[in-house]
Design a protein around this motif. Structure first.
Motif, PDB file in Angstrom:
ATOM      1  N   LYS A   2      14.167 -39.323 -24.509  1.00  0.00           N
ATOM      2  CA  LYS A   2      15.223 -39.162 -24.391  1.00  0.00           C
ATOM      3  C   LYS A   2      15.679 -38.552 -25.664  1.00  0.00           C
ATOM      4  O   LYS A   2      15.394 -38.847 -26.990  1.00  0.00           O
ATOM      5  CB  LYS A   2      15.796 -40.665 -24.497  1.00  0.00           C
ATOM      6  CG  LYS A   2      17.217 -40.877 -24.739  1.00  0.00           C
ATOM      7  CD  LYS A   2      17.835 -42.144 -24.731  1.00  0.00           C
ATOM      8  CE  LYS A   2      19.410 -42.124 -24.885  1.00  0.00           C
ATOM      9  NZ  LYS A   2      19.960 -43.552 -25.075  1.00  0.00           N
ATOM     10  N   ASN A   3      15.917 -37.321 -25.471  1.00  0.00           N
ATOM     11  CA  ASN A   3      16.317 -36.306 -26.598  1.00  0.00           C
ATOM     12  C   ASN A   3      16.794 -35.245 -25.839  1.00  0.00           C
ATOM     13  O   ASN A   3      16.956 -35.150 -24.748  1.00  0.00           O
ATOM     14  CB  ASN A   3      15.041 -35.984 -27.323  1.00  0.00           C
ATOM     15  CG  ASN A   3      15.034 -35.384 -28.576  1.00  0.00           C
ATOM     16  OD1 ASN A   3      16.300 -34.799 -29.160  1.00  0.00           O
ATOM     17  ND2 ASN A   3      14.226 -35.597 -29.509  1.00  0.00           N
ATOM     18  N   SER A   4      17.658 -34.303 -26.753  1.00  0.00           N
ATOM     19  CA  SER A   4      18.475 -33.124 -26.472  1.00  0.00           C
ATOM     20  C   SER A   4      17.309 -32.047 -26.167  1.00  0.00           C
ATOM     21  O   SER A   4      16.045 -32.046 -26.939  1.00  0.00           O
ATOM     22  CB  SER A   4      19.219 -32.639 -27.504  1.00  0.00           C
ATOM     23  OG  SER A   4      19.373 -31.230 -27.114  1.00  0.00           O
ATOM     24  N   TYR A   5      17.544 -31.362 -25.086  1.00  0.00           N
ATOM     25  CA  TYR A   5      16.367 -30.302 -24.577  1.00  0.00           C
ATOM     26  C   TYR A   5      16.206 -29.274 -25.903  1.00  0.00           C
ATOM     27  O   TYR A   5      15.142 -28.472 -26.000  1.00  0.00           O
ATOM     28  CB  TYR A   5      16.766 -29.486 -23.533  1.00  0.00           C
ATOM     29  CG  TYR A   5      17.944 -28.722 -23.440  1.00  0.00           C
ATOM     30  CD1 TYR A   5      17.487 -27.031 -23.227  1.00  0.00           C
ATOM     31  CD2 TYR A   5      19.321 -29.120 -23.551  1.00  0.00           C
ATOM     32  CE1 TYR A   5      18.719 -26.171 -23.395  1.00  0.00           C
ATOM     33  CE2 TYR A   5      20.116 -28.109 -23.523  1.00  0.00           C
ATOM     34  CZ  TYR A   5      19.908 -26.956 -23.363  1.00  0.00           C
ATOM     35  OH  TYR A   5      21.243 -25.659 -23.483  1.00  0.00           O
ATOM     36  N   ASN A   7      15.664 -30.021 -28.696  1.00  0.00           N
ATOM     37  CA  ASN A   7      14.480 -30.484 -29.650  1.00  0.00           C
ATOM     38  C   ASN A   7      13.013 -30.284 -29.143  1.00  0.00           C
ATOM     39  O   ASN A   7      12.347 -31.009 -29.525  1.00  0.00           O
ATOM     40  CB  ASN A   7      15.029 -31.841 -30.176  1.00  0.00           C
ATOM     41  CG  ASN A   7      16.262 -31.853 -31.005  1.00  0.00           C
ATOM     42  OD1 ASN A   7      16.529 -30.881 -31.597  1.00  0.00           O
ATOM     43  ND2 ASN A   7      16.968 -33.093 -30.684  1.00  0.00           N
ATOM     44  N   ILE A   8      13.101 -29.473 -27.969  1.00  0.00           N
ATOM     45  CA  ILE A   8      11.824 -29.568 -26.959  1.00  0.00           C
ATOM     46  C   ILE A   8      10.621 -29.010 -28.174  1.00  0.00           C
ATOM     47  O   ILE A   8       9.517 -29.859 -27.603  1.00  0.00           O
ATOM     48  CB  ILE A   8      11.840 -28.628 -25.884  1.00  0.00           C
ATOM     49  CG1 ILE A   8      10.568 -28.756 -25.024  1.00  0.00           C
ATOM     50  CG2 ILE A   8      12.265 -27.221 -26.284  1.00  0.00           C
ATOM     51  CD1 ILE A   8      10.997 -28.045 -23.658  1.00  0.00           C
ATOM     52  N   THR A 148      17.205 -22.400 -27.427  1.00  0.00           N
ATOM     53  CA  THR A 148      16.025 -23.277 -26.672  1.00  0.00           C
ATOM     54  C   THR A 148      15.252 -22.402 -25.979  1.00  0.00           C
ATOM     55  O   THR A 148      13.811 -22.415 -25.939  1.00  0.00           O
ATOM     56  CB  THR A 148      16.631 -24.337 -25.806  1.00  0.00           C
ATOM     57  OG1 THR A 148      17.716 -25.214 -26.673  1.00  0.00           O
ATOM     58  CG2 THR A 148      15.586 -25.149 -25.092  1.00  0.00           C
ATOM     59  N   LEU A 149      15.495 -21.279 -25.202  1.00  0.00           N
ATOM     60  CA  LEU A 149      14.759 -20.580 -24.617  1.00  0.00           C
ATOM     61  C   LEU A 149      13.820 -19.721 -25.496  1.00  0.00           C
ATOM     62  O   LEU A 149      12.668 -19.533 -25.180  1.00  0.00           O
ATOM     63  CB  LEU A 149      15.705 -19.377 -23.539  1.00  0.00           C
ATOM     64  CG  LEU A 149      16.380 -20.132 -22.629  1.00  0.00           C
ATOM     65  CD1 LEU A 149      17.092 -18.877 -21.728  1.00  0.00           C
ATOM     66  CD2 LEU A 149      15.273 -20.785 -21.353  1.00  0.00           C
ATOM     67  N   ASN A 150      14.515 -19.136 -26.493  1.00  0.00           N
ATOM     68  CA  ASN A 150      13.649 -18.535 -27.476  1.00  0.00           C
ATOM     69  C   ASN A 150      12.639 -19.332 -28.029  1.00  0.00           C
ATOM     70  O   ASN A 150      11.582 -19.099 -28.492  1.00  0.00           O
ATOM     71  CB  ASN A 150      14.541 -18.041 -28.386  1.00  0.00           C
ATOM     72  CG  ASN A 150      14.992 -16.545 -27.963  1.00  0.00           C
ATOM     73  OD1 ASN A 150      14.437 -15.780 -27.710  1.00  0.00           O
ATOM     74  ND2 ASN A 150      16.498 -16.631 -28.161  1.00  0.00           N
ATOM     75  N   ASP A 151      12.887 -20.716 -28.378  1.00  0.00           N
ATOM     76  CA  ASP A 151      12.006 -21.537 -28.803  1.00  0.00           C
ATOM     77  C   ASP A 151      10.957 -21.858 -28.100  1.00  0.00           C
ATOM     78  O   ASP A 151       9.553 -21.874 -28.440  1.00  0.00           O
ATOM     79  CB  ASP A 151      12.765 -22.986 -29.218  1.00  0.00           C
ATOM     80  CG  ASP A 151      13.403 -23.110 -30.326  1.00  0.00           C
ATOM     81  OD1 ASP A 151      13.360 -22.084 -31.208  1.00  0.00           O
ATOM     82  OD2 ASP A 151      14.310 -24.098 -30.533  1.00  0.00           O
TER      83      ASP A 151
END
Length: 236
Positions: A2-5, A7-8, A148-151
């Protein structure tokens, strides 16, 4: 988890996962249950407080955008995130209205938008684009997608697949740009004689987005706006 994507990377690290070896699928569609839950304030058809938060732990809501942003800031987000052609009229009407009292509810804002824009024949409600724009601003959706994509590219293993399903043109444009940039061999200026660009990270599996078939749209109407883009990591 349970977390924001967004913070993947940290979430995977906490699980002891250093690399994504098989693949990752991002479904960027907002939850139907969230969007239709009256008290969350996403719909202009239901009376509710101006909220629009995906993350209820956040203190920043749609009320803050509507009642605190300057006129030029409202115009900017309505134009860029909602592609609303009457952005200036709507922003001006909001500023004038809130001089008298704060704008508190979804239906109040929706009615103000209706009253401040010309009556034209359209299949969508006049408030649709503005509500989308405010929702994107409240949740920082577009910046989160890009970041997020770049991460994730940092932790993709060779051969791993990255797939992204987006549901509106602004998200799809970001996915397309990120995939294109990281699958292009050279980013040099045309007058630059020697290329020092690093090798590309991705190769495109499909150059054009995959769309739902007519049969699928009949079974699942929201799929009509879905676009799927896929790429493969080629960095060794």
């Amino acid at each position: 988890v349970k977390n924001s994507y967004t913070n993947i990377k940290q979430a995977l690290k906490d699980l002891g996962i250093e690399k994504i070896t098989g693949g990752v699928l991002f479904d960027l569609g907002a939850s139907y249950h969230q969007l239709t839950k009256q008290e969350r304030g996403f719909s202009f058809l239901k009376e509710a407080p101006l909220d629009m938060r995906f993350n209820m732990d956040s203190d920043f809501t749609a009320f803050d955008v509507v009642n605190n942003y300057k006129e030029d800031e409202l115009v900017k987000i309505f134009s860029e995130y909602g592609e609303e052609r009457f952005s200036k009229r709507i922003a001006k009407a909001i500023i004038e209205k809130r001089k008298l009292k704060p704008i508190n509810s979804t239906t109040e804002l929706a009615q103000l938008i209706v009253e401040s824009t010309p009556k034209i024949k359209s299949s969508i409600h006049p408030a649709t684009r503005v509500f989308q724009a405010i929702r994107i601003e409240v949740n920082q959706e577009l910046q989160n997608v890009k970041n997020t994509l770049n991460d994730v590219l940092d932790i993709l293993d060779f051969g791993a697949i990255i797939s992204v399903i987006s549901f509106h043109s602004l998200e799809d444009r970001i996915v397309k740009q990120v995939f294109k940039y990281h699958s292009t061999r050279c980013h040099c200026e045309k007058n630059q004689m020697i290329c020092h660009c690093p090798p590309p990270i991705l190769e495109l599996v499909n150059k054009k987005p995959i769309m739902a078939t007519d049969e699928e749209i009949k079974e699942n109407p929201p799929s009509r706006s879905a676009k799927l883009r896929i790429a493969r990591c080629i960095r060794k």
